[in-house]
Design a protein around this motif. Structure first.
Motif, PDB file in Angstrom:
ATOM      1  N   LEU A   1       0.831  -1.197   0.000  1.00  0.00           N
ATOM      2  CA  LEU A   1       0.000   0.000   0.000  1.00  0.00           C
ATOM      3  C   LEU A   1       0.868   1.250   0.000  1.00  0.00           C
ATOM      4  CD1 LEU A   1      -2.836  -0.943   2.554  1.00  0.00           C
ATOM      5  CD2 LEU A   1      -2.921  -0.984   0.060  1.00  0.00           C
ATOM      6  N   LYS A   2       0.403   2.276  -0.665  1.00  0.00           N
ATOM      7  CA  LYS A   2       1.198   3.500  -0.813  1.00  0.00           C
ATOM      8  C   LYS A   2       1.460   4.177   0.518  1.00  0.00           C
ATOM      9  CE  LYS A   2       1.412   7.755  -3.524  1.00  0.00           C
ATOM     10  NZ  LYS A   2       0.738   8.589  -4.548  1.00  0.00           N
ATOM     11  N   SER A   3       0.445   4.257   1.368  1.00  0.00           N
ATOM     12  CA  SER A   3       0.608   4.870   2.685  1.00  0.00           C
ATOM     13  C   SER A   3       1.181   3.840   3.646  1.00  0.00           C
ATOM     14  CB  SER A   3      -0.742   5.374   3.209  1.00  0.00           C
ATOM     15  OG  SER A   3      -0.640   5.760   4.572  1.00  0.00           O
ATOM     16  N   LYS A   4       2.381   4.096   4.144  1.00  0.00           N
ATOM     17  CA  LYS A   4       3.004   3.138   5.048  1.00  0.00           C
ATOM     18  C   LYS A   4       2.259   3.062   6.376  1.00  0.00           C
ATOM     19  CE  LYS A   4       5.283   0.687   4.496  1.00  0.00           C
ATOM     20  NZ  LYS A   4       4.934  -0.742   4.265  1.00  0.00           N
ATOM     21  N   ALA A   5       1.725   4.172   6.843  1.00  0.00           N
ATOM     22  CA  ALA A   5       0.960   4.168   8.092  1.00  0.00           C
ATOM     23  C   ALA A   5      -0.278   3.285   7.948  1.00  0.00           C
ATOM     24  CB  ALA A   5       0.550   5.594   8.468  1.00  0.00           C
ATOM     25  N   LEU A   6      -0.962   3.408   6.809  1.00  0.00           N
ATOM     26  CA  LEU A   6      -2.154   2.595   6.556  1.00  0.00           C
ATOM     27  C   LEU A   6      -1.769   1.131   6.385  1.00  0.00           C
ATOM     28  CD1 LEU A   6      -5.162   2.306   5.959  1.00  0.00           C
ATOM     29  CD2 LEU A   6      -4.669   2.848   3.553  1.00  0.00           C
ATOM     30  N   ALA A   7      -0.691   0.882   5.654  1.00  0.00           N
ATOM     31  CA  ALA A   7      -0.244  -0.489   5.410  1.00  0.00           C
ATOM     32  C   ALA A   7       0.090  -1.190   6.724  1.00  0.00           C
ATOM     33  CB  ALA A   7       0.984  -0.484   4.496  1.00  0.00           C
TER      34      ALA A   7
END
Length: 225
Positions: free
Chosen positions: A108-114
């Motif tokens: 996923l592009k957002s590391k926080a979301l991933a």
């Protein structure tokens, strides 16, 4: 930084297992059992986010073995080879190994979301393992410790083991899941930015190298012809 270097990979993963083990010693224990640790799952999620599910699964399995050694006294409460195997797998080795599945979101592009979403997946799978152990090996304890605040239907004889296992394991796993998601989102973002890690770029580079290798092989073949 070349984080995929084999030596770095092994040393870093071993360090994260050690950190997770130390963090697991700092916990809030409940009266009826179970405990919430201080971000002990975060280092494991970080490894899975960096290196993917297979390596994360292996690393988390090692952590599970360490936790089993630290909790050997729990085997004294059960009898029979089947019970020992279930406790070995669903309370320790497999229960922690599945945390490695937190790496499924690493692209996923957002590391926080991933990291946050991945940790929720990993922790939920760990809860599922403990739940299975609860309705099989530990169900005998349900009659004394099943929560009295649930509906009458859930306290009927056929449902008590499930009720007990859900509330017992969910009581500490769901708070642990939330803490892990928050901690993972923050720590993984910091580490990835600091080390300049881009798992998507790494994959693209490997594909490009493989394509170049194929082109070189074809060129050599044509030259020989």
């Amino acid at each position: 930084m070349k984080v995929n270097n084999k030596t770095f990979k092994l040393v870093f993963s071993a360090l994260m297992v050690a950190v997770a083990t130390v963090l697991s010693l700092f916990k809030i224990e409940f009266i009826y059992g179970g405990s919430i640790t201080i971000f002990s799952m975060v280092p494991l999620v970080l490894v899975a986010q960096m290196y993917g599910v297979p390596w994360g699964f292996l690393t988390c399995s090692v952590y599970g073995l360490i936790q089993m050694v630290m909790g050997l006294n729990n085997f004294g409460y059960v009898t029979g080879i089947v019970a020992y195997v279930i406790v070995f797998l669903f309370d320790y080795v497999l229960a922690f190994a599945v945390v490695g599945f937190s790496g499924v979101t690493r692209k996923l592009k957002s590391k926080a979301l991933a990291a946050g979403l991945g940790s929720i997946i990993g922790c939920f799978l760990r809860f599922a393992c403990h739940f299975i152990s609860g309705i099989t090996v530990w169900k005998a304890m349900a009659w004394d410790e099943a929560p009295s605040f649930v509906t009458p239907r859930l306290l009927q004889a056929d449902m008590v083991p499930y009720t007990y296992s859900f509330f017992y394991n969910g009581g500490y796993m769901f708070p642990e899941m939330i803490l892990t998601a928050i901690g993972s989102a923050i720590i993984c973002t910091i580490v990835f930015e600091t080390l300049k890690i881009d798992v998507n770029a790494t994959s693209s580079k490997k594909l490009k190298e493989a394509a170049n290798a194929n082109l070189s092989a074809e060129s050599e073949k044509k030259t020989e012809e």
